[in-house]
Design an enzyme around this catalytic site. Structure first.
Site, PDB file in Angstrom:
ATOM      1  N   ASP A  31       4.675   1.042  -6.141  1.00 41.71           N
ATOM      2  CA  ASP A  31       3.757   0.380  -5.232  1.00 41.71           C
ATOM      3  C   ASP A  31       3.256  -0.874  -5.928  1.00 41.71           C
ATOM      4  O   ASP A  31       2.752  -0.810  -7.045  1.00 41.71           O
ATOM      5  CB  ASP A  31       2.570   1.300  -4.880  1.00 41.71           C
ATOM      6  CG  ASP A  31       1.768   0.744  -3.725  1.00 41.71           C
ATOM      7  OD1 ASP A  31       0.938   1.455  -3.165  1.00 41.71           O
ATOM      8  OD2 ASP A  31       2.012  -0.434  -3.372  1.00 41.71           O
TER       9      ASP A  31
HETATM   10  C1  GLC Z   1       0.288  -2.145  -0.949  1.00 42.17           C
HETATM   11  C2  GLC Z   1       0.199  -0.700  -0.465  1.00 42.17           C
HETATM   12  C3  GLC Z   1       1.518  -0.124  -0.024  1.00 42.17           C
HETATM   13  C4  GLC Z   1       2.368  -1.222   0.576  1.00 42.17           C
HETATM   14  C5  GLC Z   1       2.719  -2.167  -0.552  1.00 42.17           C
HETATM   15  C6  GLC Z   1       3.572  -3.351  -0.078  1.00 42.17           C
HETATM   16  O1  GLC Z   1      -0.513  -2.329  -2.069  1.00 42.17           O
HETATM   17  O2  GLC Z   1      -0.392   0.223  -1.358  1.00 42.17           O
HETATM   18  O3  GLC Z   1       1.232   0.931   0.906  1.00 42.17           O
HETATM   19  O4  GLC Z   1       3.546  -0.672   1.149  1.00 42.17           O
HETATM   20  O5  GLC Z   1       1.569  -2.668  -1.226  1.00 42.17           O
HETATM   21  O6  GLC Z   1       2.822  -4.164   0.779  1.00 42.17           O
END
Ligand code: GLC
Length: 741
Positions: free
Chosen positions: A295
């Site tokens: 993430d």
């Molecule tokens: C964000 C979120 C995740 C998302 C990712 C890409 O911080 O935690 O759920 O898919 O970044 O945007």
């Protein structure tokens, strides 16, 4: 049945072998590197600071729009041409993606296509209700359809992978991301997880209307201590395996292609460098064959977590744990060769990670069809119709003194509240591919349902921070019925939106009290992204309708329910507390050694009722249902048996209605404390007035077990209770026993 082996194809693995032999180490680390559309340029502020100014209200939407164009997007063409970026994050536009894809396929040395990954969380251009709202339909097959529409629209804009479904079980409404999940129950969450994977991926990943799905956030993210986003997570293995893992297992069994590691640490080891999670559990026990992506900057955040000294160490820990793509730290591109040089990782580990990424790119068909074709599929009439259907089925009727449904020929209605006519807020968090102009707000939906003779007046009523507009009260005084639309803005839930206090804002509470003082029927629509502590509203509203944040057809759905074109059938999938201090609160809790609240010396609060304001599974209808004759085919079962249980349910009112019949079990005596109830089945059943049906459930005894401290799944003989009813707090019950085979 686990569908992960669909990704293993010997011919493809051979093609991957060939590529691996040809790839340079830079190209290999490139496949493990994802880049967002970094925005360069701009003047006084960075693009992120500009967004922050908008979100915090320091600049208006108009000022934001005027400034944002001063930034230009860097799609990293040069890196793509060199083969050092394998995938992009959050980049929109078919032509733009096809352009950079052409660079990857036709100008880079080996022509490996890029993967374009976007957060399509609850719809693309046709924005559906937030996932928490959708879960209240209790209709997984319906949510498979909404996911399929999202995939179709997204794929036509060259989205290859969506970072969805979000599968985090959440029991603490202080955590803003409860809005993105499917509630507090693992059984319902599992059914929805599998349905959404099927919807996004379809039955042929190579087709132009499917996208790769991503089960996130692996794992335990929803148990962040104190409901504070990104906070530490400490939990026992039995709780991890029985509560938080099942939706991920269901997604993996359904063939989900990718998994995202979570920001949090789990028992002291950040998920992105957690070998137990990413290798032993995910790939060992659960046979996962796709790739794991971190993430955002969670690899780099291991430095702040305090388990890595720098990006080199963090990246090496991640790769060794089983992570494949670093979404936003760039650790492999920046430090990968130093990791190898210093013996922190091996060439074999790099090759294995690259193999998994290429495997999914082949599975998506990108090597053979790298370019998205133009299709006119956005906002099709059937998509909008589905959005309306899903939205109205997501609505939960929490209280009704009989004033609902309203007459369409009512003379005067006052619609008052800060969210009654706010398109962005109706769409909810993670809806940035939607457009305000497509949204039907609650006010617009009410207006579209009443007759021409009805006067509908509107005022926003208050400012969230306290000011109540007198003219709103005067306006309401002139109406027969008042509809108040209160709750939360779309930026008050979702990521980084934890709230210590989940009651209504002071302004909204003051507004409701002034409206109530007018002595007219007060219908409250709660438009929010999380459970809220609203005991005053429950006690004083004539009717209370949980409308959540319903997406572009939210207003039409609200009108359908308020005026009786649709009899509400939603049921809560999260528990509502009386007070924030009760959190976390959930139905499937252990008994404790001191249950109940009669004696002083029991597990309760002195200043608050023990139970919830509204329990899991609760939701009213414009008709009524009665249950009788809960019966078991056998009351003594061997471990290889199946519990056959049935219950009669009757529509005892004068309107057609749909009831979610819920089935729960309790293991009364076991080697570990067990929940007082566990959902093990549900059936949404349509009944005409006076109609009665027998609803039948079959539950294998093998599904009545739990995980022990060693991670083993065990089914123990002993006494059980079975419950069936209209909510977790309103059930018939019967006893049965499982005996040693
Ligand atoms: C964000 C979120 C995740 C998302 C990712 C890409 O911080 O935690 O759920 O898919 O970044 O945007």
């Amino acid at each position: 049945m686990n569908k992960q082996d669909q990704f293993i194809d010997l011919k493809t693995e051979k093609r991957i072998d060939d590529l691996l032999q040809k790839m340079t180490i830079e190209e290999k680390f490139g496949q493990l590197t994802q880049y967002g559309p970094s925005l360069v340029g701009g003047f006084q502020v960075t693009f992120e600071e500009l967004i922050a100014q908008l979100v915090t209200g320091r600049i208006t939407k108009e000022e934001f729009e005027a400034q944002k164009d001063s930034f230009k997007e860097d799609l990293h063409e040069d890196k793509i041409r060199k083969g050092t970026v394998g995938s992009l994050l959050g980049t929109f536009g078919r032509d733009k993606i096809n352009r950079v894809q052409k660079i990857a396929v036709e100008e880079s040395r080996l022509g490996i296509p890029i993967l374009n990954c976007v957060d399509v969380i609850h719809g693309f251009r046709t924005v559906f209700p937030i996932p928490l709202a959708e879960s209240c339909t209790w209709e997984p097959e319906l949510l498979e359809k909404s996911a399929a529409v999202a995939a179709k629209e997204a794929a036509s804009e060259a989205v290859h992978l969506t970072f969805a479904p979000m599968l985090d079980i959440a029991r603490d409404a202080r955590w803003g991301r409860i809005s993105e999940g499917n509630g507090e129950d693992p059984y319902l969450g599992s059914r929805i997880a599998a349905a959404k994977v099927r919807g996004y991926q379809g039955d042929d990943l190579k087709r132009g209307d499917s996208v790769l799905a991503c089960a996130k956030h692996f794992m335990g993210y929803g148990a962040a201590e104190g409901g504070r986003d990104y906070n530490t997570v400490q939990m026992s293995m039995p709780v991890l395996r029985d509560i938080y893992l099942p939706p991920f297992k269901a997604a993996l069994d359904a063939g989900v292609a990718t998994v995202m590691s979570a920001f949090n640490d789990l028992n002291g080891i950040p998920c992105s460098v957690n070998r137990f999670l990413l290798s032993d559990l995910l790939r060992g026990e659960l046979n996962f064959k796709g790739f794991v992506i971190s993430d955002a900057n969670s690899v780099g955040e291991c430095i702040d977590h305090g388990v890595a000294a720098d990006k080199k160490e963090a990246g090496a820990l991640a790769l060794r744990a089983g992570l494949d793509i670093d979404m936003a730290t760039g650790s492999f591109e920046l430090e990968g060769q130093n990791m190898l040089r210093d013996g922190l990782i091996t060439q074999e580990e790099v090759d294995e990670a690259v193999r998994r990424v290429l495997r999914i790119k082949f599975a998506k068909g990108l090597f053979d069809n790298p370019y998205a074709k133009e299709q006119d599929v956005q906002l099709l009439p059937e998509h909008i119709a589905l959005a309306r259907e899903v939205s109205r089925r997501s609505i939960v009727l929490l209280k009704n003194d009989g004033c609902l449904p309203l007459s369409k020929t009512i003379q005067t209605l006052a619609v008052i509240g800060p969210y009654a006519d706010e398109a962005t807020d109706m769409m909810g968090a993670w809806a940035f591919t939607g457009k305000d102009k497509d949204v039907v707000t609650a006010l617009a939906g009410i207006r579209s349902h009443v007759s021409s003779g009805t006067t509908v007046s509107y005022h926003k009523g208050c400012e969230p921070d306290g000011q109540v507009y007198d003219e709103a009260i005067e306006m309401a005084a002139g109406a027969e019925i008042i509809i108040a639309v209160v709750g939360e803005g779309s930026a008050m839930s979702g990521e980084a939106s934890s709230m210590a206090d989940i009651s209504l804002s002071t302004g909204q509470q003051a507004l409701l009290e002034k409206l109530k003082a007018l002595g007219k029927p007060l219908v409250v629509l709660l438009q929010n992204g999380r459970p809220m502590a609203i005991p005053w509203v429950e006690a004083n509203a004539s009717a209370l309708v949980e409308v959540w944040q319903l997406g572009i057809q939210g207003g039409e759905a609200v009108g359908d329910v308020l005026f009786g074109d649709y009899n509400p059938s939603g049921k809560l999938t999260v528990t509502f507390p009386h007070h924030s201090g009760q959190l976390p609160i959930y139905y499937n809790h252990p008994s404790t050694g001191r249950p109940g609240s009669v004696s002083k010396f029991t597990s309760k609060y002195m200043d608050m009722p023990l139970g919830p304001l509204f329990p899991f599974g609760y939701g009213l209808s414009y008709t009524t249902f009665a249950y009788r004759d809960l019966s078991l085919a056998k009351t003594v079962l061997a471990q290889e048996d199946r519990l056959e249980v049935s219950v009669m349910v009757k529509n005892t009112g004068d309107r057609f209605g749909e009831e979610v019949v819920q089935l729960y079990l309790r293991d009364l005596t076991a080697s570990l404390v067990r929940p007082v109830k566990e959902l093990k089945g549900f059936a949404k059943t349509a009944l005409a007035p006076g109609e009665e049906k027998q609803i039948h459930f079959t539950i294998p005894v093998a599904e009545m077990g739990f995980h022990d401290q060693n991670g083993s799944y065990i089914v123990e003989p002993g006494r059980f209770k079975v419950f069936a009813g209209t909510s977790s707090a309103d059930v018939l019950e019967a006893d049965f026993e499982v005996v040693q085979s």
